[in-house]
Design an enzyme around this catalytic site. Structure first.
Site, PDB file in Angstrom:
ATOM      1  N   ILE A  24     -51.218   5.872 -38.137  1.00  0.00           N
ATOM      2  CA  ILE A  24     -49.992   5.082 -38.102  1.00  0.00           C
ATOM      3  C   ILE A  24     -49.982   4.152 -36.898  1.00  0.00           C
ATOM      4  CG2 ILE A  24     -47.480   5.214 -37.881  1.00  0.00           C
ATOM      5  CD1 ILE A  24     -47.574   7.844 -39.371  1.00  0.00           C
ATOM      6  N   GLY A  27     -50.576   4.931 -28.960  1.00  0.00           N
ATOM      7  CA  GLY A  27     -49.793   4.674 -27.768  1.00  0.00           C
ATOM      8  C   GLY A  27     -50.601   4.934 -26.513  1.00  0.00           C
ATOM      9  N   MET A  29     -50.599   7.533 -24.600  1.00  0.00           N
ATOM     10  CA  MET A  29     -51.072   8.894 -24.411  1.00  0.00           C
ATOM     11  C   MET A  29     -51.661   9.518 -25.683  1.00  0.00           C
ATOM     12  SD  MET A  29     -50.607   9.554 -21.247  1.00  0.00           S
ATOM     13  CE  MET A  29     -49.783   8.667 -19.920  1.00  0.00           C
ATOM     14  N   VAL A  32     -50.918   8.561 -33.451  1.00  0.00           N
ATOM     15  CA  VAL A  32     -50.057   9.165 -34.469  1.00  0.00           C
ATOM     16  C   VAL A  32     -50.647   8.904 -35.848  1.00  0.00           C
ATOM     17  CG1 VAL A  32     -47.731   9.276 -35.430  1.00  0.00           C
ATOM     18  CG2 VAL A  32     -48.040   8.843 -32.987  1.00  0.00           C
ATOM     19  N   LYS A  47     -49.155  13.844 -34.157  1.00  0.00           N
ATOM     20  CA  LYS A  47     -49.474  13.136 -32.916  1.00  0.00           C
ATOM     21  C   LYS A  47     -50.574  13.909 -32.189  1.00  0.00           C
ATOM     22  CE  LYS A  47     -47.360  11.364 -28.665  1.00  0.00           C
ATOM     23  NZ  LYS A  47     -46.100  11.248 -27.902  1.00  0.00           N
ATOM     24  N   ASP A 141     -38.798   7.608 -20.817  1.00  0.00           N
ATOM     25  CA  ASP A 141     -39.631   6.561 -21.413  1.00  0.00           C
ATOM     26  C   ASP A 141     -38.889   5.898 -22.575  1.00  0.00           C
ATOM     27  OD1 ASP A 141     -41.878   4.984 -21.484  1.00  0.00           O
ATOM     28  OD2 ASP A 141     -43.017   6.327 -22.787  1.00  0.00           O
TER      29      ASP A 141
END
Length: 638
Positions: A24, A27, A29, A32, A47, A141
């Site tokens: 998907i 990011g 970190m 996903v 994730k 965040d």
């Protein structure tokens, strides 16, 4: 090449349960994926911690912390975390799959949102954060990429990977020279002092509102450290300065949320939500739906990912970050050019000397205020100590202690299981170290699974963090086949995580063999059926030349299996049929015998006076009497 096609995890099964279907997004970190939960037959978002961070203990701890933080929140505007675990070197979180897109994508597509759209999204985000703040959790965040817009407009806040308890967040730093976050949305206190509380989330929400209204963050740039320091030195501009015509109330909300001093902001998301709703209620409907154009053509700006942001550039000089000097129009007389320029060069030398002196003083102030001189190391030997012992060690090192508690399966209650910052990590002098104390093993209540289907019982035990133990099957007259008859642990009792619970599952009623009863006296047959658990029913009576009177002539069913209480229908014999004895007196013996035998009788002959005439003198029973077929008729012959 398509990232999905080249990704080695696509097509793989994680932890023998999650089939990875497609990627998907990626990011700072983690990555996903869309995945299929084989056990519960549903699609989920999976994730996975980035492979380059697989051996980073701090990153893996953030993964666990994200699961725990989200698990504490039950709110319709928070993405639910369903599972967390590891498969070899792969650390993963399982979350609900939210079909739709991120707020970042929505803003990029539209250019900006109308005031009404922006306030609706803002209220949903604040509602979710208010739940977190009420439970002592700071997100840290908040940004458009972490706000999901579902297919039906449902707003959900995701990615609690940087979330911390409010007490820990006020002192937590990843090191002496870096922090983790997204530079465009960092509150000034996070950059300048490395601390965060609920008001830091409020600041990020204010930046979020600015971006929804204008189509871009207030500060942009290519160097994260410079961008981060813009929040310290520059004020967030009013949205209406970029988009004329925006209601002044929105400028006020942005200014209130992004105040430099945290004390000048709302105390938490719940307080700010009240202010936003009040403004939303007061605004004119025409102003809410107005879509204004920016002063200049909008330039698409994509905010950076969550990352480690160095607060001191590693250039070998040890120099501190310096805010850009204000720029103003050059005056030729001040730099020694034009009429009279040469006479001012002495002043220029003095100015340079002053600037160097101020820079040196600033470096000294920075070294002891924010640089290496402001930090010490977290003492070692804290893990395993009791709280009083750990506090004594920290006090001797000139540090303060905050306490959090977590369940732990092996550590004794009230002993230290971890610290933040970790042992040997940098911490500000006279700062605070969070001691995480063991609460002992977490106990989980056994759910009531009796009369549930085996599949539902398995799911209920797994959701209760217990394990399914041995499963036996037994016949039951009372519990439907496939449902649980009993469990080895009483419902409501408390046990450790993973404790096995044995189940006894029903195979339905026990089958009963139907006995053969034809020829058996009815009373005896009925007793046999009742003893086996079946119900005898007398179906009727019939004559029979072969089955004695009162015995079972027929049964239904005649064999096979039944279940307790099922009926067996029995037909009872009336014996042979009755036949009238004919008139044979005066007949010759041979003729009489033929007639009687033809009717099914047996004939017995008694001769008087030698029976020389061969004539029947008398028949017993007498003519006209009805007797069972096969009976004996005695003839007296003279």
């Amino acid at each position: 090449m398509d990232a999905t096609l080249s990704d080695p995890l696509v097509g793989r099964r994680i932890d023998s349960r999650y089939q990875v279907l497609s990627r998907i997004g990626r990011g700072g970190m983690g990555v996903v994926y869309r995945a299929e939960d084989d056990r519960l037959e549903r699609e989920v978002a999976l994730k996975v911690l980035r492979s380059d961070l697989a051996h980073d203990a701090e990153a893996r701890q953030r993964f666990v912390r994200e699961a725990k933080a989200a698990a504490r929140l039950a709110h319709p505007n928070v993405v639910s975390v369903l599972d967390q675990g590891t498969d070899g070197e792969i650390a993963y979180l399982v979350m609900e799959l939210v079909p739709g897109r991120t707020l970042r994508d929505a803003v990029a597509e539209k250019g900006s949102l109308t005031p009404g759209e922006a306030l609706t999204v803002l209220e949903a985000v604040l509602d979710a954060l208010a739940e977190a703040h009420a439970k002592g959790i700071v997100h840290r965040d908040v940004k458009p990429a972490n706000v999901l817009v579902g297919e039906h407009g449902r707003i959900k806040v995701a990615d609690f990977g940087l979330a911390r308890s409010a007490a820990a967040a006020t002192t937590a730093m990843t090191g002496a020279t870096e922090l983790i976050g997204t530079a465009e949305y960092l509150a000034p206190e996070r950059v300048a002092r490395g601390i965060a509380d609920a008001r830091s989330d409020v600041y990020a929400v204010g930046v979020l509102l600015f971006e929804m209204l204008t189509g871009r963050p207030p500060f942009t740039g290519d160097v994260p450290v410079n961008l981060a320091y813009r929040h310290v030195y520059d004020d967030v501009p009013a949205p209406s300065s970029l988009v004329p015509g925006l209601p002044v109330e929105l400028d006020g909300l942005v200014a209130r949320a992004t105040a430099k001093d945290p004390d000048d902001r709302p105390a938490d998301a719940g307080r700010f939500l009240e202010e936003v709703r009040a403004v939303h209620h007061r605004m004119d409907p025409s102003g809410l739906s107005q879509r204004s154009e920016p002063l200049t053509e909008a330039i698409p700006v994509v905010a950076g990912s969550t990352m480690r942001i160095p607060l001191v550039p590693d250039d070998g000089t040890g120099a501190a970050p310096v805010a850009p000097a204000p720029v103003r129009p050059a005056d030729p007389t001040e730099i020694g050019y034009g009429p009279g320029g040469r006479t001012r060069r002495g002043g220029m030398i003095a100015m340079v000397a002053l600037v160097l002196t101020l820079a040196l003083a600033g470096s000294v102030v920075w070294f002891f205020g924010a640089g290496p001189g402001a930090y010490t190391d977290t003492p070692t030997g804290l893990v395993g100590r009791t709280e009083p012992e750990a506090r004594q060690i920290l006090t001797a090192a000139g540090l303060q202690a905050e306490v959090e508690q977590e369940f732990h399966d092996t550590a004794a209650p009230d002993t230290v299981i971890s610290t933040d910052p970790g042992e040997g990590r940098r911490v500000r002098k006279e700062g605070t170290v969070t001691l995480v104390l063991s609460k002992g093993p977490e106990l989980f209540a056994v759910p009531a699974v009796v009369e549930e289907t085996q599949e539902d019982a398995d799911r209920m035990l797994q959701e209760a963090d217990l394990a399914v133990g041995e499963v036996r099957r037994e016949f039951s007259e009372d519990v439907e086949e496939g449902r649980v008859i009993s469990s080895s642990l009483e419902p409501g009792t408390q046990h450790r995580r993973g404790t096995p619970v044995d189940l006894v599952v029903s195979d339905g009623p026990r089958p009963i063999e139907v006995p053969a009863l034809v020829g058996t006296p009815y009373e005896e047959a009925a007793a046999t059926l009742e003893e086996a658990g079946l119900t005898p029913e007398r179906a009727g009576e019939e004559h029979s030349e072969t089955v004695p009177k009162g015995a079972v002539l027929g049964q239904e069913p005649n064999g096979g299996t039944l279940f307790r209480g099922d009926p067996v229908r029995l037909t009872v014999s009336l014996g042979p049929p009755l036949v009238k004895v004919p008139e044979v007196q005066g007949m010759q013996l041979r003729e009489a015998e033929a007639l009687l035998k033809g009717l099914g009788f047996q004939v017995k002959v008694e001769r008087a006076y030698g029976g020389i005439f061969g004539t029947v003198r008398q028949a017993t029973p007498s003519a006209g009497t009805s007797i069972p077929k096969g009976s004996v008729v005695n003839l007296l012959v003279v």
